[in-house]
Write an enzyme that holds these catalytic residues in place. Sequence first.
Site, short mmCIF file in Angstrom:
data_model
loop_
_atom_site.label_atom_id
_atom_site.label_comp_id
_atom_site.label_asym_id
_atom_site.label_seq_id
_atom_site.Cartn_x
_atom_site.Cartn_y
_atom_site.Cartn_z
N TRP A 184 27.98 45.75 -1.79
CA TRP A 184 29.80 45.30 -1.49
C TRP A 184 29.54 43.94 -0.59
CZ3 TRP A 184 31.97 45.92 2.87
CH2 TRP A 184 32.89 45.32 3.42
N GLU A 225 30.67 47.19 -6.36
CA GLU A 225 31.66 47.02 -5.21
C GLU A 225 32.35 46.94 -5.72
OE1 GLU A 225 31.37 49.66 -2.29
OE2 GLU A 225 33.41 50.52 -1.82
N LYS A 227 36.81 45.79 -4.36
CA LYS A 227 38.04 45.61 -3.20
C LYS A 227 39.54 45.30 -3.16
CE LYS A 227 38.32 46.80 1.49
NZ LYS A 227 37.07 47.34 2.71
N ASP A 258 35.01 53.23 -5.88
CA ASP A 258 35.21 53.21 -4.43
C ASP A 258 36.66 54.19 -4.31
OD1 ASP A 258 36.70 53.67 -1.29
OD2 ASP A 258 34.40 52.38 -0.95
N HIS A 261 39.62 51.85 -2.77
CA HIS A 261 39.92 50.18 -2.79
C HIS A 261 40.69 49.64 -4.14
CE1 HIS A 261 35.39 49.23 -0.99
NE2 HIS A 261 36.24 50.26 -0.26
N HIS A 285 32.21 55.65 -5.08
CA HIS A 285 32.16 56.01 -3.53
C HIS A 285 33.33 56.87 -3.60
CE1 HIS A 285 30.24 53.06 -1.33
NE2 HIS A 285 29.70 53.73 -1.91
N ASP A 293 43.52 51.51 5.01
CA ASP A 293 42.67 52.09 5.67
C ASP A 293 42.44 53.10 3.87
OD1 ASP A 293 40.52 52.96 7.67
OD2 ASP A 293 40.69 55.05 6.76
N ASP A 295 39.24 54.68 4.58
CA ASP A 295 38.27 55.06 4.46
C ASP A 295 37.88 56.42 5.37
OD1 ASP A 295 35.86 53.39 3.84
OD2 ASP A 295 37.02 52.10 4.71
N ASP A 323 32.42 57.76 1.10
CA ASP A 323 31.77 57.00 1.54
C ASP A 323 33.32 56.82 2.86
OD1 ASP A 323 31.67 55.01 2.88
OD2 ASP A 323 32.35 53.42 0.97
#
Length: 416
Positions: A184, A225, A227, A258, A261, A285, A293, A295, A323
């Site tokens: 990433w 990965e 995003k 992810d 993402h 992930h 956000d 995460d 993640d």
Amino acid sequence: MGYDIKAAFELSKERYAELGVDAEKALSTLDKIPVSLHCWQGDDVGGFELTEAGGTGGGIQATGNHPGKARTIAELRQDLEETMKYIPGPLKVNLHAIYLECDKPVGRDEIKPEHFAGWVDWAKQNSLGLDFNGSFFAHPKSDLTLSSPDENIRKFWIDHAIASRNIAEYFGKELGKRCAINLWIPDGSKDVPADLLAPRQRLLESLDTIFAKKLDESKVFEAMECKLFGIGSESYVVGSHEFYMGYAVKNNKGLCLDTGHFHPTESVADKISSCLLFVDEILLHLSRGVRWDSDHVLTLTEEVMAIGREIALHHERMHVGLDFFDASINRPTAWAVGARNARKAILYGLLMPKEKLAAAENSGNFGARLALLEESKTLPLGAIWDYYCLKNNIPASNEWLDKAMKYEQDVLFKRS
Ligand code: RNT
Ligand code: ZN
């Protein structure tokens, strides 16, 4: 007499059997699906490099300053060992390049297996597999990395990526468990660039150079990965979903999805079956997006349960990783909540009344299909889960939390 987990399991097993689901079989399948614990939840993505100290950058800041974060690799391992006592089932540990062990500064382009030998020893002692990531953020050269127009900077990160692949192969060979290595990069821009193509062309060329040498695929699985956006890369991300999907399909690589993402209404659960028609394997992930956000700690949402259903179906071609990074709460608790939820979601998937659902669908009875799907949400998953914990000598429900709170008092709060 207290609550009898075994008796509750026996009753619940019957409930599932009525729907044609074998709960014992679900648990034995669950035992074959490792979840990879991301080391970076333990120290707020700081790492232990001797140089380049500073924030993480690339839009992946951990916010909060709850006391007790791991200050050394020894503390991080201690916290991981404690956390693993709260999570039933097989685990791996996912490392980033910035978690190397060194006594003098080592450039990212010069990292070697020897800097991770301590992790390998530790993984062997704890019967763990290791996964790996090059670290392309939190570095003076990480404004743009593999897509940089500056040839020297690009070369530096290409060398870092190649060095990271060697380390992944070393993990796979040493531990006899396949290492998932993920790539990433934070490359993107806050505002609309004049040229959307050139950075992507450079990233493409960088990847071709990085992957020129083939690795032993029985030892390593390689993913990239995408995003949608990050803080500071709101308008443009070089490594978009289409970019990596195209690259992976054309070059026989893996994809990392992810769950934080994508657009909030896009479902990663829905993407899995499509991607698996065109790529051999997927790394997940698991994360929770909250507004801007990506995460937050994983919770057991309907989307995560839907992903659990896909993992249950395709687990032989999927790698499940976590993640998230929350610095505002007890860090082992964050890890354990997220990892337990990942596993609960997979168990939910394994306990779906698949045959009955298929029968309803195949006969065109979509009302029955809807009813079954909804009823399955309140089947006694918790009782099966408690028993799974018991079987694995892991405390069920709130007991693990008591332990985590004691560890916080006895160990974490003693760190200054
Ligand atoms: C960032 C990506 C990436 C990182 C970790 C630290 O948006 O999700 O996976 O979170 O590698
Ligand atoms: Zn991620």
